[in-house]
Design an enzyme around this catalytic site. Structure first.
Site, PDB file in Angstrom:
ATOM      1  N   ASP A  42      33.822  28.821   7.095  1.00 16.13           N
ATOM      2  CA  ASP A  42      35.018  28.454   7.292  1.00 16.13           C
ATOM      3  C   ASP A  42      35.356  27.641   7.803  1.00 16.13           C
ATOM      4  O   ASP A  42      35.640  27.651   8.657  1.00 16.13           O
ATOM      5  CB  ASP A  42      35.994  29.734   7.087  1.00 16.13           C
ATOM      6  CG  ASP A  42      37.161  29.350   6.187  1.00 16.13           C
ATOM      7  OD1 ASP A  42      37.075  28.909   6.127  1.00 16.13           O
ATOM      8  OD2 ASP A  42      38.420  29.312   7.531  1.00 16.13           O
ATOM      9  N   ASP A  93      33.111  41.548   9.022  1.00 14.17           N
ATOM     10  CA  ASP A  93      33.353  40.011  10.219  1.00 14.17           C
ATOM     11  C   ASP A  93      32.422  39.792  10.863  1.00 14.17           C
ATOM     12  O   ASP A  93      31.219  40.522  11.139  1.00 14.17           O
ATOM     13  CB  ASP A  93      34.645  41.068  11.364  1.00 14.17           C
ATOM     14  CG  ASP A  93      36.479  40.723  10.312  1.00 14.17           C
ATOM     15  OD1 ASP A  93      36.091  40.407   9.376  1.00 14.17           O
ATOM     16  OD2 ASP A  93      37.303  41.614  10.791  1.00 14.17           O
ATOM     17  N   ASP A  95      31.336  39.100  14.293  1.00  9.93           N
ATOM     18  CA  ASP A  95      31.618  39.256  15.403  1.00  9.93           C
ATOM     19  C   ASP A  95      31.217  41.119  15.096  1.00  9.93           C
ATOM     20  O   ASP A  95      30.575  41.329  16.646  1.00  9.93           O
ATOM     21  CB  ASP A  95      33.110  40.026  16.200  1.00  9.93           C
ATOM     22  CG  ASP A  95      33.944  38.497  15.804  1.00  9.93           C
ATOM     23  OD1 ASP A  95      34.386  38.755  14.878  1.00  9.93           O
ATOM     24  OD2 ASP A  95      33.358  37.908  16.517  1.00  9.93           O
ATOM     25  N   ASP A 179      44.594  41.954   5.327  1.00 11.72           N
ATOM     26  CA  ASP A 179      43.694  43.107   4.857  1.00 11.72           C
ATOM     27  C   ASP A 179      44.513  43.999   4.385  1.00 11.72           C
ATOM     28  O   ASP A 179      44.767  44.641   3.754  1.00 11.72           O
ATOM     29  CB  ASP A 179      43.523  42.638   5.730  1.00 11.72           C
ATOM     30  CG  ASP A 179      43.816  43.324   6.970  1.00 11.72           C
ATOM     31  OD1 ASP A 179      44.654  43.189   7.635  1.00 11.72           O
ATOM     32  OD2 ASP A 179      42.668  43.381   8.292  1.00 11.72           O
TER      33      ASP A 179
END
Length: 669
Positions: A42, A93, A95, A179
């Site tokens: 992104d 994600d 991370d 979310d």
């Protein structure tokens, strides 16, 4: 092969933190042609785009989509959904990372149970994750029979046909709680949600630089505007009543009340604290009826009532008191029984280093916070419930793997005891007395504990407080006497309870991940060893708990020649906390001299040899005796002058040494 799972990973400037994510995807047990990973870049401005292009070029099942920066995770997740070819979609994600078998296990579990959503067990690396939800497997869960609403992060597996049927997509743009909106709607529309708790599927990680999006300070106005959108979903898909109130309670408790408690509130700057409080007050007044707060714990009800009454100063007073509340535990006893570690302990809450006290009023137990009268009067006027539901107090014992943060609850037997406070009539403490059992072969929700360091902690839940602390630093003598290593199961595994440095807490070393097992042998003496010569045999009494009989190995190494002899040994139980190691002794193969002893205990992943502080002294005539290692070394030095160490040169006095140095330098000139 059809693609079973598409993994969608939104990516924005993760730097080095994406490497663990990539590695976990490449390690998946699902065959490469049965899953794909879709990285949606992104608008990253670091080196990540090139890294992902190289990854996609090397691995056909790794894909990358590049798009302009959108400001948040919603748009890249939607792009991943559009590109996904899998039957299910797992969101990760950049991370975080997955357990090696996560995709295979979650997919099979979802298919087996006809699930639209699969929630895999999570571990928090520096950040909180739901606990109650993962106490057990829940093959047929919904928002009424399971605490699904406690887990609203997107890191779950969704059937793609289900998402398309209901046009479920993430809200886009720079926003919070997108979310919550997505996952809440998925829960409420799903025909079935399956919760997999017996395998650690997802590692939720707090970055060392704390730059995860969820850790950034937020604008209260925008945040609570987005929160209202999640509440709108609940209102649309439920009827007014207990279920809606219970679902709303999740946001009141987690996003509002808990932000106004203890140090979490007090550490905020005063201006930001006021701004946050004002927005929370608006939502509470606008959206929540009395049934929402009524289902919370008394301490949470007090804070919720003060918020509704717009009394920030009283909220701050209450936070000051709560900030000093800490859990405490005493390890009373410890011991092995038939392969299970029994842990007896007491637990209670303290404030300011002293036990928290409660007040009895007739047949009711009441909270007794030491607050100013003005605050107490305000609480009374609100009609908030200040009773202390001590009959619901509980304590859990949890084992947590240090490297992964995987947590598992252990069975606990509990009694609650009221202890009168001397000199204060009507006041008392509540002490929780508990006994827990840890079975290394089934402690991980039915599976055995993996090799690793498992820390032992207790988690006390009472009156709206749920806090945890390590166990063991405060302990009774009986706990010290009962601490023993154990060899359990088949194939056998070595489990060593030990006290950590420097705090003295209880941890379990499963599979010799430390060298602490050597300390268990430090107290062995020659009296613990029996040697016979006809036939040759050696037996060593060890401070071990053993189930039945197990194989081990004993290695003899010549102190002079370095030659070694490997012996197959047997480890046999000799009571609850003693074992005997025995092996045939081939005296004919052992030359005249001394032999060092090394023991290898069976263990998960292969045992490591551990030196014993003893030596076997074999004579030319075939006799054999065991001596302490230090005495054996002295005997060897006496027999062989070449092994004697030269006498140490006396140290020169410092002043004399300096003077000699000056004289040498002067002579050189």
């Amino acid at each position: 092969m059809p693609i079973k799972v598409s993994v969608v990973i939104p990516v924005y400037n993760p730097g080095k933190y994406i490497e663990d994510c990539i590695a976990s995807l490449l390690r998946q047990s699902l065959p490469d042609d049965e899953y794909e990973a879709i990285f949606v870049n992104d608008g990253s401005t670091d080196e990540t785009p090139g890294r992902l292009d190289r990854l996609a070029a090397e691995y056909p099942h790794m894909h990358v989509i590049h798009q302009e920066a959108s400001g948040w995770s919603g748009k890249p997740r939607n792009a991943g959904i559009a590109a996904a070819k899998g039957e299910y979609i797992q969101f990760v994600d950049n991370d975080d990372w997955l357990g090696d078998e996560a995709l295979e296990r979650m997919y099979n579990y979802g298919v087996e149970n006809g699930a639209d959503v699969i929630v895999g067990k999570m571990a928090g690396k520096g950040r909180p994750v739901p606990l109650e939800l993962f106490r057990k497997n829940r093959p047929h869960a919904n928002v009424e029979n399971a605490p699904l609403i406690d887990s609203l992060t997107p890191h779950k597996m969704f059937r793609k046909a289900f998402l398309d049927k209901h046009n479920l997509r993430y809200m886009e743009g720079r926003r919070r709680l997108e979310d919550h909106v997505f996952v809440t709607e998925a829960y409420l529309r799903a025909e079935n949600v399956a919760v997999l708790s017996d395998y650690l599927c997802y590692y939720h990680v707090k970055r060392e630089d704390a730059s995860n999006a969820g850790f950034q300070r937020f604008d209260p106005v925008g945040y609570f505007k987005n929160l209202r959108e999640a509440l709108d979903v609940v209102e649309e898909l439920t009827e007014p009543g207990p279920l809606r109130d219970r679902l709303f309670r999740r946001w009141l408790r987690n996003e509002m009340v808990e932000r106004m408690r203890g140090q979490r509130l007090l550490k905020l700057p005063e201006d930001y604290r006021q701004e946050l409080f004002d927005e929370i007050h608006k939502v509470v007044v606008e959206r929540f009826g009395p049934g929402v707060a009524a289902g919370m714990q008394p301490t949470q009800q007090i804070v919720a009532g003060l918020i509704a009454a717009n009394r920030l100063a009283d909220v701050e007073e209450f936070a000051q008191w709560e900030s000093g509340i800490k859990p405490s535990g005493v390890l009373e006893n410890l011991g092995w029984d038939n392969g299970r570690l029994t842990i007896g302990f007491t637990a209670e809450y303290q404030s300011g280093g002293e036990p928290i006290t409660f007040r009895a009023e007739g047949d009711k137990d009441l909270l007794a916070p030491p607050l100013p009268k003005t605050s107490l009067d305000a609480i009374a006027l609100l009609g908030a419930d200040t009773s202390a539901p001590l009959g619901k107090s509980k304590v859990d014992l949890v084992v947590r793997e240090r490297a992964t943060a995987a947590e598992f609850f252990q069975p606990v037997e509990l009694t609650r005891e009221k202890v009168a406070v001397a000199g204060r009539e009507g006041y008392f403490r509540q002490v929780l007395r508990a006994t827990a059992e840890v079975d290394p072969l089934s402690a991980a929700n039915g599976a055995g504990l993996d090799a690793g360091i498992w820390d032992v902690l207790i988690r006390i839940s009472s009156c709206g407080w749920t806090k945890e602390t390590r166990l063991g630093s405060v302990r009774g003598e009986e706990a010290g006497r009962g601490r023993r290593a154990a060899v359990v199961g088949s194939p056998a595994r070595l489990v060593l309870p030990y006290w950590t440095d420097p705090h003295g807490n209880l941890s379990l070393d499963v599979g010799q991940k430390t060298n602490r097992i050597s300390y268990e042998f430090a107290g062995l003496t020659a009296a613990d060893v029996t040697v016979t010569t006809d036939p040759g045999r050696i037996a060593v009494a060890l401070p071990f708990h053993v189930q039945g009989e197990s194989e081990a190995a004993l290695k003899l190494t010549s102190a002079s020649a370095g030659r070694s002899v490997d012996l197959t040994a047997t480890l046999t139980a000799r009571g609850a906390d003693k074992a005997e190691l025995s092996a045939g002794l081939p005296l004919g193969e052992l030359a005249d001299g001394q032999w060092r002893l090394e023991l290898t205990v069976p263990s998960t992943g292969g045992g490591k040899p551990v030196a014993l502080p003893l030596a076997l002294d074999v004579s030319a005539s075939g006799g054999a005796v065991v001596k302490p290692l230090a005495a054996a070394a002295a005997d060897l030095a006496a027999k062989d002058p070449a092994r004697r160490k030269p006498a140490a040169r006396p140290a020169e006095p410092t002043l004399l040494r300096r003077a000699a140095g000056k004289l040498r330098r002067a002579l050189k000139k």
